[in-house]
Design a protein around this motif. Structure first.
Motif, PDB file in Angstrom:
ATOM      1  N   PRO A 189       0.822  -1.212   0.000  1.00  0.00           N
ATOM      2  CA  PRO A 189       0.000   0.000   0.000  1.00  0.00           C
ATOM      3  C   PRO A 189       0.855   1.259   0.000  1.00  0.00           C
ATOM      4  CG  PRO A 189      -0.827  -1.586   1.593  1.00  0.00           C
ATOM      5  CD  PRO A 189       0.492  -2.106   1.124  1.00  0.00           C
ATOM      6  N   ARG A 190       0.403   2.275  -0.734  1.00  0.00           N
ATOM      7  CA  ARG A 190       1.111   3.553  -0.808  1.00  0.00           C
ATOM      8  C   ARG A 190       0.777   4.376   0.433  1.00  0.00           C
ATOM      9  NH1 ARG A 190      -1.652   2.819  -5.265  1.00  0.00           N
ATOM     10  NH2 ARG A 190      -3.054   4.600  -4.863  1.00  0.00           N
ATOM     11  N   VAL A 191       1.834   4.812   1.139  1.00  0.00           N
ATOM     12  CA  VAL A 191       1.644   5.477   2.429  1.00  0.00           C
ATOM     13  C   VAL A 191       2.461   6.762   2.494  1.00  0.00           C
ATOM     14  CG1 VAL A 191       1.785   5.231   4.946  1.00  0.00           C
ATOM     15  CG2 VAL A 191       1.317   3.213   3.518  1.00  0.00           C
ATOM     16  N   LEU A 192       1.848   7.797   3.071  1.00  0.00           N
ATOM     17  CA  LEU A 192       2.571   9.023   3.400  1.00  0.00           C
ATOM     18  C   LEU A 192       2.698   9.087   4.913  1.00  0.00           C
ATOM     19  CD1 LEU A 192       3.777  11.853   2.782  1.00  0.00           C
ATOM     20  CD2 LEU A 192       1.429  12.754   2.952  1.00  0.00           C
ATOM     21  N   LEU A 193       3.933   9.167   5.403  1.00  0.00           N
ATOM     22  CA  LEU A 193       4.225   9.294   6.834  1.00  0.00           C
ATOM     23  C   LEU A 193       4.593  10.738   7.124  1.00  0.00           C
ATOM     24  CD1 LEU A 193       6.510   6.242   7.756  1.00  0.00           C
ATOM     25  CD2 LEU A 193       4.419   6.880   8.942  1.00  0.00           C
ATOM     26  N   VAL A 194       3.867  11.352   8.037  1.00  0.00           N
ATOM     27  CA  VAL A 194       4.110  12.770   8.338  1.00  0.00           C
ATOM     28  C   VAL A 194       4.424  12.936   9.813  1.00  0.00           C
ATOM     29  CG1 VAL A 194       3.131  15.097   8.331  1.00  0.00           C
ATOM     30  CG2 VAL A 194       2.538  13.490   6.505  1.00  0.00           C
ATOM     31  N   TYR A 195       5.546  13.615  10.087  1.00  0.00           N
ATOM     32  CA  TYR A 195       5.817  14.010  11.468  1.00  0.00           C
ATOM     33  C   TYR A 195       5.375  15.456  11.616  1.00  0.00           C
ATOM     34  CZ  TYR A 195       7.971  15.590  15.696  1.00  0.00           C
ATOM     35  OH  TYR A 195       8.139  16.144  16.940  1.00  0.00           O
ATOM     36  N   GLY A 196       4.594  15.729  12.656  1.00  0.00           N
ATOM     37  CA  GLY A 196       4.059  17.077  12.796  1.00  0.00           C
ATOM     38  C   GLY A 196       4.127  17.644  14.190  1.00  0.00           C
ATOM     39  N   GLN A 245       0.335  13.365  -6.940  1.00  0.00           N
ATOM     40  CA  GLN A 245       0.737  12.470  -8.030  1.00  0.00           C
ATOM     41  C   GLN A 245       0.863  11.028  -7.546  1.00  0.00           C
ATOM     42  OE1 GLN A 245       4.370  14.145  -9.533  1.00  0.00           O
ATOM     43  NE2 GLN A 245       3.337  15.685 -10.809  1.00  0.00           N
ATOM     44  N   SER A 246       1.407  10.845  -6.328  1.00  0.00           N
ATOM     45  CA  SER A 246       1.600   9.486  -5.790  1.00  0.00           C
ATOM     46  C   SER A 246       0.293   8.888  -5.275  1.00  0.00           C
ATOM     47  CB  SER A 246       2.628   9.514  -4.660  1.00  0.00           C
ATOM     48  OG  SER A 246       3.873   9.967  -5.118  1.00  0.00           O
ATOM     49  N   ASN A 247      -0.657   9.721  -4.936  1.00  0.00           N
ATOM     50  CA  ASN A 247      -1.980   9.291  -4.482  1.00  0.00           C
ATOM     51  C   ASN A 247      -1.901   8.233  -3.375  1.00  0.00           C
ATOM     52  OD1 ASN A 247      -4.753   9.007  -4.313  1.00  0.00           O
ATOM     53  ND2 ASN A 247      -4.885   7.611  -6.064  1.00  0.00           N
ATOM     54  N   ALA A 275      -6.782  19.490  -5.138  1.00  0.00           N
ATOM     55  CA  ALA A 275      -6.630  18.092  -5.538  1.00  0.00           C
ATOM     56  C   ALA A 275      -6.500  17.151  -4.337  1.00  0.00           C
ATOM     57  CB  ALA A 275      -5.416  17.939  -6.445  1.00  0.00           C
ATOM     58  N   TRP A 276      -6.269  17.714  -3.129  1.00  0.00           N
ATOM     59  CA  TRP A 276      -6.089  16.900  -1.922  1.00  0.00           C
ATOM     60  C   TRP A 276      -7.281  15.976  -1.695  1.00  0.00           C
ATOM     61  CZ3 TRP A 276      -2.807  15.096   1.521  1.00  0.00           C
ATOM     62  CH2 TRP A 276      -3.261  14.684   2.768  1.00  0.00           C
ATOM     63  N   SER A 277      -8.493  16.497  -1.937  1.00  0.00           N
ATOM     64  CA  SER A 277      -9.701  15.699  -1.681  1.00  0.00           C
ATOM     65  C   SER A 277      -9.838  14.520  -2.633  1.00  0.00           C
ATOM     66  CB  SER A 277     -10.951  16.578  -1.781  1.00  0.00           C
ATOM     67  OG  SER A 277     -11.041  17.170  -3.072  1.00  0.00           O
ATOM     68  N   SER A 278      -9.012  14.502  -3.694  1.00  0.00           N
ATOM     69  CA  SER A 278      -9.092  13.394  -4.659  1.00  0.00           C
ATOM     70  C   SER A 278      -8.239  12.196  -4.242  1.00  0.00           C
ATOM     71  CB  SER A 278      -8.637  13.872  -6.047  1.00  0.00           C
ATOM     72  OG  SER A 278      -7.236  14.169  -6.045  1.00  0.00           O
ATOM     73  N   LEU A 279      -7.412  12.357  -3.189  1.00  0.00           N
ATOM     74  CA  LEU A 279      -6.539  11.263  -2.762  1.00  0.00           C
ATOM     75  C   LEU A 279      -7.360  10.088  -2.238  1.00  0.00           C
ATOM     76  CD1 LEU A 279      -3.669  13.104  -0.821  1.00  0.00           C
ATOM     77  CD2 LEU A 279      -3.750  12.474  -3.243  1.00  0.00           C
ATOM     78  N   ASP A 280      -6.887   8.881  -2.524  1.00  0.00           N
ATOM     79  CA  ASP A 280      -7.570   7.680  -2.026  1.00  0.00           C
ATOM     80  C   ASP A 280      -7.664   7.702  -0.507  1.00  0.00           C
ATOM     81  OD1 ASP A 280      -7.912   6.773  -4.567  1.00  0.00           O
ATOM     82  OD2 ASP A 280      -6.340   5.224  -4.487  1.00  0.00           O
ATOM     83  N   ALA A 281      -6.598   8.138   0.149  1.00  0.00           N
ATOM     84  CA  ALA A 281      -6.583   8.152   1.619  1.00  0.00           C
ATOM     85  C   ALA A 281      -7.653   9.083   2.167  1.00  0.00           C
ATOM     86  CB  ALA A 281      -5.200   8.581   2.127  1.00  0.00           C
ATOM     87  N   VAL A 282      -7.864  10.210   1.514  1.00  0.00           N
ATOM     88  CA  VAL A 282      -8.851  11.182   1.979  1.00  0.00           C
ATOM     89  C   VAL A 282     -10.260  10.699   1.663  1.00  0.00           C
ATOM     90  CG1 VAL A 282      -9.667  13.557   1.754  1.00  0.00           C
ATOM     91  CG2 VAL A 282      -7.211  13.075   1.747  1.00  0.00           C
TER      92      VAL A 282
END
Length: 318
Positions: A189-196, A245-247, A275-282
């Motif tokens: 699975p494609r994942v974005l890891l964010v430290y905030g 782009q990576s979605n 375009a953020w709302s188009s992400l699969d994760a969102v």
């Protein structure tokens, strides 16, 4: 009737037998006592050889990872990291809070007069002269990967003369890695890891602990090729265009504290791009906040729990 010479000879023999029966190694506590009495030399992550006359008895840990490992090895600390959150190791609650690797409290450490201070490399390298001036030795380590955590366990096992227990902990971790390892050819699975932190958001790279955990659990880090930040080489600046782009199918947020605030701030920042709302994760509501005690810092031996949690989250995407 026994003459005086014979009596003295018999008495001497009895004393010798009694002395042998009480020699080191015979009693239940003798092996541990003998181990503590032996000189110990370790090489820390900074490549420094640190020599102790015996295994340290008074220990200060500046981060939760080392704290966890010390207790997992069956020892305890007199000083622990300062934190407003519950202590991951309940038995350590009574220990004095002495600051953190980011900012140590020299006065409190001086009062404890520990045999050793367990710090971070390279962060606490600058603090070595001040800590040694207090009469304490310093052992530095870091955890940017699961292999680093295994090396930490081995290092502290050697330091505390508990090598067998350290080997047991490392084997348990290796067994979990084997059990969670994705099968060849399995979809990642494609994942974005964010430290905030409020107002600051960075993408975790694969050379960070969380990035390494993600890869080991079977995820594909979409930020793996982002340029690293000079000041934080395990992280990269977020690039909304590349993220779109990576979605990613899953977005995971990490923070030291204020998880809800961090999530709200991140979502508001990302929503500035239509375009953020188009992400699969969102679209599938898969933006998750990870537990701070497992991902906001080095979890020590609890890295097994972190791996298990990531594995479950990845399964929800497949």
């Amino acid at each position: 009737m026994m003459n005086k010479a014979a009596w003295l000879s018999s008495a001497l023999a009895l004393l010798l037998v009694a002395g042998c029966s009480q020699s080191p190694g015979a009693g239940d506590g003798a092996p541990a006592a003998a181990a503590r009495a032996q000189a110990v030399t370790v090489q820390d992550f900074a490549g420094r050889s640190v020599v102790f006359n015996q295994a340290p008895r008074s220990i200060v840990a500046l981060s939760s990872g080392e704290l966890d490992i010390v207790y997992a090895l069956g020892a305890e600390v007199t000083g622990r990291p300062t934190s407003a959150s519950p202590v991951p190791v309940k038995d350590a609650e009574k220990a004095v809070q002495v600051g953190t690797a980011h900012g140590i409290d020299l006065e409190k450490i001086a009062l404890l007069s520990p045999d050793v201070v367990l710090g971070n490399y390279p962060m606490n390298a600058k603090d070595i002269p001040s800590l040694e001036a207090l009469g304490s030795k310093v052992v530095l380590s870091s955890a940017n990967s699961i292999d680093d955590i295994k090396k930490q366990i081995q290092l502290l096992g050697q330091l505390l003369q508990r090598e067998a227990k350290a080997a047991e902990l490392i084997k348990r971790l290796d067994d979990k890695l084997l059990a969670l390892a994705p099968k060849d050819g399995a979809a990642r699975p494609r994942v974005l890891l964010v430290y905030g932190a409020p107002g600051t958001y960075m993408a975790a790279l694969n050379n960070s602990l969380s990035g390494d955990l993600l890869v080991k659990a079977g995820g594909d880090n979409i930020a793996a090729d982002y340029p690293k930040l000079e000041s934080y080489p395990q992280y990269a600046q977020l690039n909304t265009e590349k993220i779109v782009q990576s979605n990613p199918q899953l977005v995971l947020l990490m923070s030291h504290a204020n998880p809800d605030q961090v999530k709200d701030g991140f979502m508001k920042e990302m929503e500035q791009n239509a375009a953020w709302s188009s992400l699969d994760a969102v679209k599938n509501k898969r933006v998750e906040v990870l537990p701070a005690d497992l991902f906001g810092t080095n979890p020590g031996t609890r890295v097994i729990e972190a791996l298990e949690l990531l594995g479950k989250l990845l399964q929800t995407v497949k």
